[in-house]
Design an enzyme around this catalytic site. Structure first.
Site, short mmCIF file in Angstrom:
data_model
loop_
_atom_site.label_atom_id
_atom_site.label_comp_id
_atom_site.label_asym_id
_atom_site.label_seq_id
_atom_site.Cartn_x
_atom_site.Cartn_y
_atom_site.Cartn_z
N SER A 292 26.55 -28.05 -20.78
CA SER A 292 27.52 -27.06 -20.27
C SER A 292 26.77 -26.30 -19.00
CB SER A 292 27.63 -25.88 -21.72
OG SER A 292 28.37 -25.13 -21.28
N LYS A 317 29.46 -31.78 -21.68
CA LYS A 317 30.40 -30.57 -21.95
C LYS A 317 30.96 -29.98 -20.98
CE LYS A 317 31.47 -26.25 -23.83
NZ LYS A 317 31.38 -25.21 -23.08
N GLN A 321 34.89 -21.58 -21.66
CA GLN A 321 35.58 -20.49 -22.58
C GLN A 321 35.56 -19.08 -22.24
OE1 GLN A 321 33.31 -23.37 -23.58
NE2 GLN A 321 35.22 -24.55 -24.00
#
Length: 462
Positions: A292, A317, A321
């Site tokens: 991420s 990833k 979000q």
């Protein structure tokens, strides 16, 4: 006007079909008028249950169940509804210390897996690894649970224990008993290592990580380091804005740091506005636990600042979000976009390959052995094989590595116990187990082959 039919089944008799008991009779028809409102069916179902269900209904629980089901229907492991307690836990994870085992987890293809253990956490100390699939928590299967439901089972007060059964690729099922602890807020660790090289390890991206990094860089510059290693291994990610601000410290003004692509195809490009990027030879360490925001920074530093990546392929990833909170502090975390590397690559479920590959010694992947179990002559199990490999790595060459506790294993254990002034009984348990694992951890720190490779690459640039 279209009508949808809802059937209220009235219990009269029971039949058994394929081993399942049903109570059915001819259904009574109830018509509900539709008016183009997609929520009419939902509201009607709510009214039917409120009026006709045979027990009292917890209205709040009913509504939360509907919200949870709505979000789960997206089939996106990163989009979840969090009740009040879960939302509090999520907030603590990015803004303050919390109590638990210290591991980032996610849902993947219906399973809960480890993204990365946090540096210095109980999860790291016992040997949990990225992509370990969690099967059970305290002997209960977690199949079908959401990430947040799994988190709430795993977390707990400092000093309490939790048992995890995990499945590791190429190894099989492993059993871990973990004592929960306080997981600290500090996320950046710096030091000066050999030949005046600065090393900065970033363990996750929380609200204060950017400030911590800036302070560490200032401290190292005052010590006049001549090169820098940024260690992003086992970093599960966190806040995107922190990854952007931190990457900007190393990327020259005008260069891309990140691209964000929305569902309508439009893209937002984030560029560095830093007038004075850090001007030092740098290498970045990555591995399968780099995910991420960690991948955002690794990609930015490589593609826009020419900094080489050393280690192993990252987690993969590549989505962004956002979280929206309700008045009661519950919240919905949902995926809003894809993030792309500076050159427009989407690394989701693919990861980022290092330019210079480097692996840790094989014993770095050995599982934790529970000190409470007793391994003795005649035993044949996974833990015996792990213990044999550890003893072999510690120099006890005569031990066999076949998973069977034979005469050679017992002799090696007795020799180990004599050398370290432990009770000499030839059994692996308690203090003997802990001493073996302590020495393996020390050996790994002294023989960090990935760090050694990063230093070698850095020296070529210095």
């Amino acid at each position: 006007m279209k009508k949808s039919r809802l059937f209220i089944w009235i219990i009269v008799t029971a039949i058994v079909t394929a081993g399942i008991t049903y109570s059915i009779v001819k259904p009574k028809e109830v018509s509900i008028a539709g008016n183009g409102d997609p929520f009419q069916k939902l509201r009607s179902t709510y009214d039917i249950l409120q009026k006709g269900y045979y027990k009292d209904i917890d209205t709040d629980k009913l509504v939360e169940g509907a919200i949870k089901g709505m979000v789960e229907s997206l089939e996106d492991p990163y989009s979840v509804y969090m009740d009040v307690e879960q939302a509090k836990s999520f907030s603590e994870n990015i803004s303050s210390s919390f109590e638990g085992i210290g591991a980032e987890i996610q849902e993947s293809n219906g399973t809960i897996l480890i993204v990365s253990p946090i540096k210095g956490s109980p999860a790291e100390e016992v040997g949990l690894k990225p992509k370990d699939v969690i099967l059970k928590v305290d002997k209960e299967s977690i199949e079908g649970l959401s990430v947040n439901e799994a988190v709430m089972k795993i977390r707990g007060e400092k000093g309490t224990k939790v048992n995890l059964v995990v499945k590791r690729e190429g190894v099989g099922e492993l059993n871990f008993t973990i004592t929960r602890d306080t997981i600290p807020l500090e996320t950046v660790y710096s030091e000066v290592i050999e030949d005046n090289i600065g090393k900065i390890q970033i363990t996750k991206f929380s609200e204060t990580t950017g400030e911590e990094l800036a302070k560490s860089l200032t401290d190292l510059q005052e010590k006049k380091v001549e090169g820098l290693i940024i260690d992003l291994r086992q970093n599960p990610g966190g806040l995107m804005d922190q990854a952007l601000a931190m990457s900007e410290l190393f990327v020259a003004k005008g260069e891309n740091i990140l691209q964000v692509e929305y569902n309508n195809g439009s893209k937002e490009v984030y560029k560095s506005e830093n007038e004075a990027a850090i001007d030092l030879p740098i290498t970045v360490l990555i591995d399968g636990g780099t995910a991420s925001a960690g991948e955002i920074m690794a990609a930015a530093l490589h593609q826009s600042a020419g900094i080489p990546l050393v280690g192993e392929k990252t987690f993969g990833k590549g989505t962004v979000q956002s979280a929206e909170s309700f008045k009661d502090t519950s919240s919905v975390k949902y995926t809003t976009a894809k993030w792309l590397t500076p050159d427009g690559t989407w690394i989701h479920e693919k990861g980022i390959e290092p330019q210079i590959k480097a692996e840790l010694p094989a014993y770095a992947n050995l599982p934790f052995i529970n000190p409470e179990i007793v391994l003795k002559k005649g035993d044949s199990k996974t833990e015996v094989n792990a213990a044999q490999q550890m003893l072999k790595a510690l120099g006890y060459e005569e031990v066999s590595v076949e998973g069977y506790f034979d005469d050679s294993t017992e002799k090696a254990v007795k020799d180990f116990q004599k050398q370290h002034k432990l009770t000499v009984d030839g059994k692996i348990t308690g203090e003997t187990t802990m001493k073996i694992m302590e020495l393996i951890q020390s050996k790994l720190q002294e023989n960090d082959t990935q760090l050694e490779k990063a230093i070698s690459v850095l020296k070529e640039k210095m």
